[in-house]
Design an enzyme around this catalytic site. Structure first.
Site, short mmCIF file in Angstrom:
data_model
loop_
_atom_site.label_atom_id
_atom_site.label_comp_id
_atom_site.label_asym_id
_atom_site.label_seq_id
_atom_site.Cartn_x
_atom_site.Cartn_y
_atom_site.Cartn_z
N CYS A 41 69.85 -19.71 -2.59
CA CYS A 41 70.90 -20.61 -3.08
C CYS A 41 70.32 -21.38 -4.27
CB CYS A 41 71.32 -21.57 -1.98
SG CYS A 41 69.98 -22.69 -1.51
N HIS A 91 62.04 -21.64 4.01
CA HIS A 91 61.84 -21.11 5.35
C HIS A 91 61.71 -19.60 5.29
CE1 HIS A 91 62.38 -24.94 7.13
NE2 HIS A 91 63.61 -25.09 6.68
N HIS A 114 64.58 -29.79 0.52
CA HIS A 114 65.13 -30.64 1.58
C HIS A 114 65.11 -32.12 1.22
CE1 HIS A 114 63.33 -27.08 3.52
NE2 HIS A 114 64.32 -27.18 4.39
N GLU A 162 65.58 -32.15 6.19
CA GLU A 162 66.57 -32.73 5.28
C GLU A 162 67.14 -34.03 5.88
OE1 GLU A 162 69.98 -30.21 4.04
OE2 GLU A 162 71.13 -32.07 4.24
N THR A 217 73.50 -30.68 4.98
CA THR A 217 74.19 -29.72 4.10
C THR A 217 74.48 -28.38 4.76
OG1 THR A 217 72.06 -29.03 3.21
CG2 THR A 217 73.29 -30.67 1.95
N SER A 239 64.73 -20.98 9.60
CA SER A 239 65.72 -21.42 8.60
C SER A 239 67.00 -21.80 9.32
CB SER A 239 66.00 -20.29 7.60
OG SER A 239 67.22 -20.52 6.95
FE1 F3S Z 1 70.74 -24.77 -0.90
FE2 F3S Z 1 70.87 -27.18 -1.75
FE3 F3S Z 1 72.94 -26.08 -0.60
S1 F3S Z 1 69.17 -26.25 -0.84
S2 F3S Z 1 72.07 -24.69 0.83
S3 F3S Z 1 72.06 -25.48 -2.49
S4 F3S Z 1 72.26 -28.11 -0.36
#
Ligand code: F3S
Length: 741
Positions: free
Chosen positions: A12, A40, A72, A124, A160, A216
């Site tokens: 991501c 992770h 995080h 986080e 998140t 993860s």
């Molecule tokens: Fe990744 Fe940030 Fe979303 S680490 S899952 S883009 S909150």
């Protein structure tokens, strides 16, 4: 076997930023530290460590070092401690997480209660709690909410990676505990999309593979969600976890990945599937030991709701595609990539590449470079850097047809090939050089067409609005009806089967489609020919031409690309009512150029000028004494003019009209009557011909009399059988002396 992969695979945004930050920091500082494992994923963390990024769980002994904060995020105390120890902080906290920190801090500074919906031990959540001064209430279950005292007001944020259902569940319960809720749904849109996509794929799949680290959180949530819809859901932390033994050729395999799963690992799992597709399914004794992920949540069928806030976040920051699509394993447009390019020596110290180099990266349709290592009569063996060499069968060597492999290349040659099959059934990679060459030729061809070069295509069908043709048997060409010809075409079907020369109007290189015009080619051709005509011809020249069309006032004749006009008066030496009386469309004729007007682009042509003038041959054609036929053209008081040939009229004087004396010609003849006449005189100088109808009539009467006498004699002989007697008849017996003679 069908493989369905999610669009949302791979790192991501936050994880990508963190990994890139670590790689940059290694190249900048050499040895660095990360506050906890950067992601992770054990393999990636190990790779990073080998390259100089060491995860630590505390700041002890890190004075004057470089420390990367992972996506995080951390509590503010960590920053304070770093300052104290003169630790250089390289902050890779995910921007989305940072925003949560700001929200929490702002509300906390106002004295508001803070509620975090999430797992209290997740790094986080620990980091976010730190920005509330450690006062936040962390809730994840109904019991947690039950234990909460009644509150007047609270600001609520989310970890998140929790599911939207979890958010809804806890928020609903909170309404009974908090009078005024200030909700800030901070679930990451990336997470939501992956979860939605996982549901869609799991509903279709026989087996689901959820790729990502066991520790993860978001990967494990994906696995739980998947297990609700597909009983055979497996968490894949490493390649060995792929349950090959239970897979069957007809299975639909769904593949999704957590936010910290590298693209390479997803590709590697797909490659394993691809290879499996070529072998018989194996039933292993280990099957019992392979345990699917247990469904930890109650199955639900409702769609996961997406809040307005989440949608806004998506459009502004995540910009990821919302749909789940079946992604074919073979890419539509294979890119040329050498194995050397995939693992360049020069980039050995580049961490990103060092991750990639461990990955298997060949797939059908991929174009690679390799070196010839062996040649036999039937194939060429190529080292493509894969675990097994590739084979180019003789039939896949050249576009020229059958070639001798030994003559087409030599050991050591570099060749560009396309992967046809990763495994031909005997463990070999099947390659084609021919298809690469064909693609090159095709691309070059499309480029030349795009640059305006003329090309040919065979018309396959007439469709609404134009013609569909095929060029080189593969490139689809559309010719709009208005571009088929320089003239209007009533029936396009007559072009089917024809090979047309074309010029491109629009080229879609990717889809290998062309919109083209035949009219432009014809127009250019006409222009050239016109120029030739204007410079080559002069008045008086006689040229061959083709009658193109007729009008009341003349005929248009193509004299080699340019149409000239033959006026009706120049079609014949005689009188012409309509051009069709003389010539027909399509007829090849000779014409004389009467005049050329380059400025007005007009050419006058003459047809009759190429024919003999009637009076020049009148004596030969109508000798004196001959009997000919003609048409009464007009009647005058002193006789009748008879047209013997176009432009050639003779006169029957009134005295020569009949065998008896007449006062008016009309008593014997009328216009357009066909008459037989005797030529009495031809005078080409004065352009006069004298004719006699009377002489013809007298001769006919005489002949009739002779015939009648003969018949009478024959009849008498039959009755009386008299002796044969010679008839003695003279012309004087029949012709009274003529007054006119
Ligand atoms: Fe990744 Fe940030 Fe979303 S680490 S899952 S883009 S909150």
């Amino acid at each position: 076997m069908q493989i369905i992969t999610g669009k949302q695979g791979g790192f991501c945004l936050g994880v990508r930023l963190a990994v890139d930050t670590v790689i940059d920091s290694i190249s900048k500082y050499g040895k660095i530290y990360t506050y906890g494992p950067i992601i992770h994923n054990k393999n990636v963390v190990e790779q990073l460590k080998e390259n100089g990024a060491h995860p630590v769980e505390s700041l002890l002994g890190l004075e004057n070092c470089n420390l990367v904060i992972r996506s995080h995020g951390v509590p503010p105390e960590i920053y304070d401690e770093c300052r104290k120890q003169n630790i250089n902080v390289i902050d890779a906290t995910c921007p989305y997480v940072k925003r949560i920190h700001e929200t929490v801090k702002a509300n906390s500074d106002l004295g508001n209660e803070i509620i975090i919906i999430g797992e209290k031990h997740h790094p986080e959540v620990i980091g976010t709690n730190g920005w509330s001064g450690g006062r936040a209430r962390i809730l994840y279950s109904e019991d947690d909410v039950d234990a909460l005292p009644q509150l007047s007001k609270a600001c609520v944020v989310a970890q998140t990676t929790i599911t939207p259902e979890k958010w809804d569940e806890i928020v609903t319960l909170l309404h009974g505990k908090v009078r005024e809720l200030e909700l800030s749904n901070t679930i990451c849109q990336t997470t939501v999309k992956r979860q939605e996509e996982t549901i869609q794929i799991a509903q279709k799949a026989d087996i689901m593979l959820v790729i990502g680290g066991k520790n993860s959180s978001n990967t494990q949530k994906l696995a739980e969600i998947s297990a609700k819809y597909c009983a055979k859901t497996y968490s894949i932390a490493q390649l060995e976890d792929v349950p090959l033994a239970i897979m069957n050729p007809n299975d639909i395999i769904g593949i999704v990945a957590g936010a910290s799963t590298p693209d390479g690992m997803i590709r590697e799992v797909i490659t394993i599937m691809d290879e499996l597709e070529r072998v018989e399914p194996v039933v292993s004794s280990d099957m019992e030991e392979i345990k699917p992920v247990e469904c930890a949540l109650e199955p639900e069928v409702e769609e996961i709701p997406v809040s307005a806030e989440m949608e806004e976040k998506e459009s502004v920051e995540c910009a990821l595609e919302p749909e789940t699509k079946e992604i074919p394993v073979v890419p539509a447009e294979p890119e040329e990539q050498t194995m050397q390019e995939a693992e360049p020596a020069a980039l050995e110290d580049d961490f990103a590449h060092s991750i990639d180099k461990t990955l298997v990266q060949i797939r059908p349709g991929q174009v690679l470079k390799g070196n010839v290592v062996q040649i036999t009569d039937n194939e060429v063996c190529v080292n493509i850097g894969y675990k097994s060499d590739g084979l180019i069968p003789r039939s896949e060597l050249s576009l020229e047809g059958d070639v001798n492999p030994r003559e087409s290349c030599k050991v050591g040659d570099e060749v560009t090939v396309e992967v046809i099959k990763v495994n031909d059934g005997e463990g070999n990679v099947l390659l084609s050089k021919k298809s690469v060459d064909a693609r090159k030729v095709l691309n070059k061809y499309v480029e030349s067409v795009e640059s305006g070069e003329l090309f040919e295509a065979v018309v396959k069908e007439a469709v609404n609005g134009g013609l569909v043709a095929l060029c080189k048997n593969v490139i689809k060409v559309f010719i709009p009806a208005s571009h088929v010809s320089v003239r209007f075409v009533q029936d396009l079907n007559k072009f089917v089967g024809q090979t047309l020369q074309l010029k491109a109007i629009e080229v879609d290189k990717k889809r290998k489609r062309i919109v083209a015009s035949h009219k432009l080619v014809l127009q250019e051709d006409m222009k050239h020919k016109e120029e030739e005509v204007w410079s080559a011809f002069k008045p008086g020249d006689k040229v061959k031409g083709k009658v193109m069309r007729l009008t009341d006032f003349g005929a248009f004749v193509d004299i080699g690309g340019v149409d000239g006009l033959v006026h009706v008066s120049d079609l014949s030496w005689g009188k012409v009512k309509h051009p069709s009386d003389v010539i027909k469309p399509g007829e090849e004729i000779e014409v004389e150029i009467l005049s050329l007007d380059p400025e007005r682009k007009r050419i006058s042509l003459g047809y009759k000028q190429c024919l003999a003038k009637p009076w020049e041959t009148a004596v030969e054609r109508f000798p004196v004494g001959s009997i000919v036929e003609g048409r009464v053209a007009r009647i005058v008081p002193f006789g009748a003019f008879v047209e013997l040939a176009p432009g050639l009229d003779g006169l029957i004087h009134i005295s020569q009209v009949s065998t008896k004396r007449i006062d008016k010609v009309e008593s014997e003849l009328k216009p357009n009557d066909t008459v037989r006449v005797k030529v009495l005189e031809v005078n080409p100088v004065d352009k006069r011909i004298s004719l006699s109808r009377r002489d013809v009539l007298l001769e006919e009467q005489h002949n009739d009399q002779v015939e009648s006498d003969k018949n009478a004699d024959s009849a008498e002989e039959i009755i009386e059988i008299p002796p044969v007697q010679e008839a003695k008849v003279t012309l004087g017996d029949f012709f009274p002396p003529s007054e006119d003679k």
